[in-house]
Write a protein that holds these residues in place. Structure first.
Motif, PDB file in Angstrom:
ATOM      1  N   LEU A 132       0.820  -1.213   0.000  1.00 27.65           N
ATOM      2  CA  LEU A 132       0.000   0.000   0.000  1.00 27.65           C
ATOM      3  C   LEU A 132       0.853   1.262   0.000  1.00 27.65           C
ATOM      4  O   LEU A 132       0.487   2.271  -0.629  1.00 27.65           O
ATOM      5  CB  LEU A 132      -0.930  -0.005   1.221  1.00 27.65           C
ATOM      6  CG  LEU A 132      -1.998  -1.095   1.272  1.00 27.65           C
ATOM      7  CD1 LEU A 132      -2.771  -1.028   2.575  1.00 27.65           C
ATOM      8  CD2 LEU A 132      -2.944  -0.980   0.077  1.00 27.65           C
ATOM      9  N   MET A 133       1.984   1.242   0.698  1.00 31.08           N
ATOM     10  CA  MET A 133       2.857   2.420   0.764  1.00 31.08           C
ATOM     11  C   MET A 133       3.925   2.424  -0.324  1.00 31.08           C
ATOM     12  O   MET A 133       4.688   3.379  -0.405  1.00 31.08           O
ATOM     13  CB  MET A 133       3.532   2.501   2.141  1.00 31.08           C
ATOM     14  CG  MET A 133       2.604   2.755   3.291  1.00 31.08           C
ATOM     15  SD  MET A 133       3.488   3.145   4.830  1.00 31.08           S
ATOM     16  CE  MET A 133       4.414   1.634   5.095  1.00 31.08           C
ATOM     17  N   GLY A 176       6.002   9.258   4.873  1.00 34.43           N
ATOM     18  CA  GLY A 176       5.047  10.056   5.642  1.00 34.43           C
ATOM     19  C   GLY A 176       3.725  10.217   4.920  1.00 34.43           C
ATOM     20  O   GLY A 176       2.646  10.024   5.497  1.00 34.43           O
ATOM     21  N   THR A 177       3.779  10.587   3.651  1.00 33.46           N
ATOM     22  CA  THR A 177       2.543  10.752   2.882  1.00 33.46           C
ATOM     23  C   THR A 177       1.865   9.407   2.616  1.00 33.46           C
ATOM     24  O   THR A 177       0.638   9.314   2.590  1.00 33.46           O
ATOM     25  CB  THR A 177       2.850  11.452   1.551  1.00 33.46           C
ATOM     26  OG1 THR A 177       3.873  10.714   0.853  1.00 33.46           O
ATOM     27  CG2 THR A 177       3.350  12.863   1.779  1.00 33.46           C
ATOM     28  N   GLY A 178       2.679   8.368   2.420  1.00 28.78           N
ATOM     29  CA  GLY A 178       2.095   7.037   2.223  1.00 28.78           C
ATOM     30  C   GLY A 178       1.350   6.550   3.446  1.00 28.78           C
ATOM     31  O   GLY A 178       0.282   5.927   3.336  1.00 28.78           O
ATOM     32  N   ILE A 201      -2.724   5.512   3.974  1.00 32.11           N
ATOM     33  CA  ILE A 201      -2.727   4.050   3.938  1.00 32.11           C
ATOM     34  C   ILE A 201      -4.128   3.470   4.141  1.00 32.11           C
ATOM     35  O   ILE A 201      -4.478   2.447   3.538  1.00 32.11           O
ATOM     36  CB  ILE A 201      -1.748   3.488   5.005  1.00 32.11           C
ATOM     37  CG1 ILE A 201      -1.514   2.001   4.757  1.00 32.11           C
ATOM     38  CG2 ILE A 201      -2.254   3.750   6.419  1.00 32.11           C
ATOM     39  CD1 ILE A 201      -0.408   1.427   5.631  1.00 32.11           C
ATOM     40  N   VAL A 202      -4.959   4.128   4.946  1.00 32.76           N
ATOM     41  CA  VAL A 202      -6.318   3.614   5.158  1.00 32.76           C
ATOM     42  C   VAL A 202      -7.142   3.761   3.885  1.00 32.76           C
ATOM     43  O   VAL A 202      -7.886   2.846   3.491  1.00 32.76           O
ATOM     44  CB  VAL A 202      -6.982   4.349   6.341  1.00 32.76           C
ATOM     45  CG1 VAL A 202      -8.429   3.881   6.501  1.00 32.76           C
ATOM     46  CG2 VAL A 202      -6.211   4.077   7.629  1.00 32.76           C
ATOM     47  N   ASP A 203      -7.035   4.918   3.213  1.00 31.35           N
ATOM     48  CA  ASP A 203      -7.749   5.095   1.943  1.00 31.35           C
ATOM     49  C   ASP A 203      -7.234   4.124   0.887  1.00 31.35           C
ATOM     50  O   ASP A 203      -8.019   3.579   0.098  1.00 31.35           O
ATOM     51  CB  ASP A 203      -7.580   6.539   1.455  1.00 31.35           C
ATOM     52  CG  ASP A 203      -8.191   7.543   2.415  1.00 31.35           C
ATOM     53  OD1 ASP A 203      -9.162   7.170   3.104  1.00 31.35           O
ATOM     54  OD2 ASP A 203      -7.705   8.696   2.465  1.00 31.35           O
ATOM     55  N   SER A 204      -5.917   3.914   0.886  1.00 28.07           N
ATOM     56  CA  SER A 204      -5.340   2.952  -0.068  1.00 28.07           C
ATOM     57  C   SER A 204      -5.829   1.538   0.219  1.00 28.07           C
ATOM     58  O   SER A 204      -6.023   0.741  -0.705  1.00 28.07           O
ATOM     59  CB  SER A 204      -3.813   3.000  -0.009  1.00 28.07           C
ATOM     60  OG  SER A 204      -3.327   4.293  -0.306  1.00 28.07           O
ATOM     61  N   LEU A 205      -6.045   1.232   1.497  1.00 27.56           N
ATOM     62  CA  LEU A 205      -6.553  -0.087   1.859  1.00 27.56           C
ATOM     63  C   LEU A 205      -7.958  -0.297   1.316  1.00 27.56           C
ATOM     64  O   LEU A 205      -8.282  -1.370   0.788  1.00 27.56           O
ATOM     65  CB  LEU A 205      -6.542  -0.245   3.387  1.00 27.56           C
ATOM     66  CG  LEU A 205      -7.124  -1.550   3.947  1.00 27.56           C
ATOM     67  CD1 LEU A 205      -6.317  -2.749   3.463  1.00 27.56           C
ATOM     68  CD2 LEU A 205      -7.148  -1.503   5.478  1.00 27.56           C
ATOM     69  N   GLY A 206      -8.803   0.730   1.425  1.00 28.95           N
ATOM     70  CA  GLY A 206     -10.154   0.621   0.882  1.00 28.95           C
ATOM     71  C   GLY A 206     -10.156   0.420  -0.619  1.00 28.95           C
ATOM     72  O   GLY A 206     -10.908  -0.414  -1.156  1.00 28.95           O
TER      73      GLY A 206
END
Length: 336
Positions: A92-93, A270-272, A276-281
């Motif tokens: 994700l990151m 830091g930005t990743g 990360i929660v939005d990327s998980l969705g």
């Protein structure tokens, strides 16, 4: 054994005899010393627990499956041990690319900040120039005023960047520097980067406490101002420079404000982590093909795992730089 017991008896007898002669003062002193030691141990243990407990909790959660997160029996030790959370967080990151970009940017920014802050701090400590107190007051304001208060000004300044109208004259419009690392380098070179005011203050205080006889002796030997700075003063300042560099590197490593403002298109840790929660969705929706709601516990689990993946390199850095860091803190504390 007999001699040892005799010595103990004699020692105890001496203690109680001295205590009787002192009117009980020796016993009170001993009891007070033991009580203070116990209280000190409790306080230190409590402080260490407050610091370590959140980290240990994140480590425990990062190895749990989603099933363990909702199991009331599982508290600290996972029932179903897994490393899938680390693999998912790394994906994700985009961990390999992000850690490389973060390391290069943090290292270059920290070196540039310390170079410029050292020159400015040395100037404030050793030279007299017009409006010196006013400019130092500006340095204090840089420490006190949070960068969020000038976020709008920074955004507009670098979005419509121009120098005395030169770019508008040549291109017909200002240059947009947003989305590149150049604005951050310009701010760091001008001592307006992250925590630069604090570094200037620390370095200035260090140089002020170095005896001026060293510089006078160098001048007598024929050294100029720059040669004296590089040959005499800079080696003396290595302890405080080491501390400031480590602070600058760590703060830049975990920075989210300036990274989002200037480096939005660059993949950083830091930005990743902040996304990360939005990327998980988006990842689950892409894998399942349907939009689904992510549980709060599982979101926090992935967030904790990503946080650990960011903190671990800093812990490794501290383990290697521990000796130099402790020596620099102790040395600067003595001289300051």
């Amino acid at each position: 054994m007999i001699k040892t017991k005799k010595k103990m008896v004699n020692s105890n007898g001496t203690f109680w005899e001295r205590n009787r002669k002192s009117g009980g003062y020796l016993l009170k002193k001993k009891a007070t010393s033991i009580a203070v030691s116990i209280c000190r141990f409790i306080l230190l243990f409590g402080l260490c627990f407050l610091i370590l407990q959140p980290i240990l909790n994140k480590i425990s959660i990062s190895f749990m499956t989603e099933q363990d997160l909702y199991n009331p029996i599982v508290v600290s030790i996972p029932e179903h041990f897994t490393t899938e959370n680390y693999k998912l967080s790394a994906e994700l990151m985009d961990y390999s690319v992000s850690i490389r970009n973060t390391f290069l940017i943090s290292l270059s920014i920290a070196l540039l900040q310390i170079m410029m802050c050292t020159l400015v701090g040395y100037g404030f400590a050793r030279f007299k120039f017009p409006l010196k107190n006013f400019w130092f007051a500006c340095v204090i304001l840089v420490i006190l005023i949070p960068p969020q208060t000038i976020a709008t000004s920074l955004h507009l300044h670098f979005k419509f960047f121009d120098i005395f109208g030169i770019f508008s004259l040549i291109n017909g419009e200002p240059i947009n520097l947003r989305g590149s690392v150049l604005p951050y380098y310009l701010m760091s070179a001008g001592c307006m980067g992250l925590k630069n005011g604090l570094y200037i203050y620390m370095i200035r205080q260090f140089f002020r406490n170095i005896p001026g006889d060293l510089e006078e002796a160098a001048y007598v030997d024929g050294c100029g101002t720059l040669k004296t700075f590089f040959r005499i003063m800079l080696p003396e300042a290595m302890p405080i420079l080491t501390s400031c560099f480590l602070f600058a590197f760590v703060w830049q490593w975990t920075d989210g404000f300036y990274s989002k403002m200037f480096l939005g298109t660059t993949k950083l840790l830091g930005t990743g982590l902040s996304r990360i929660v939005d990327s998980l969705g988006a990842y689950i929706q892409r894998e399942l093909g349907v939009k689904t709601t992510i549980s709060v516990a599982y979101s926090n689990c992935i967030l904790a795992t990503g946080t650990l993946m960011i903190v671990v390199p800093l812990i490794i850095l501290y383990l290697f730089a521990q000796r130099a860091f402790v020596e620099s803190i102790s040395s600067s504390g003595i001289k300051m």
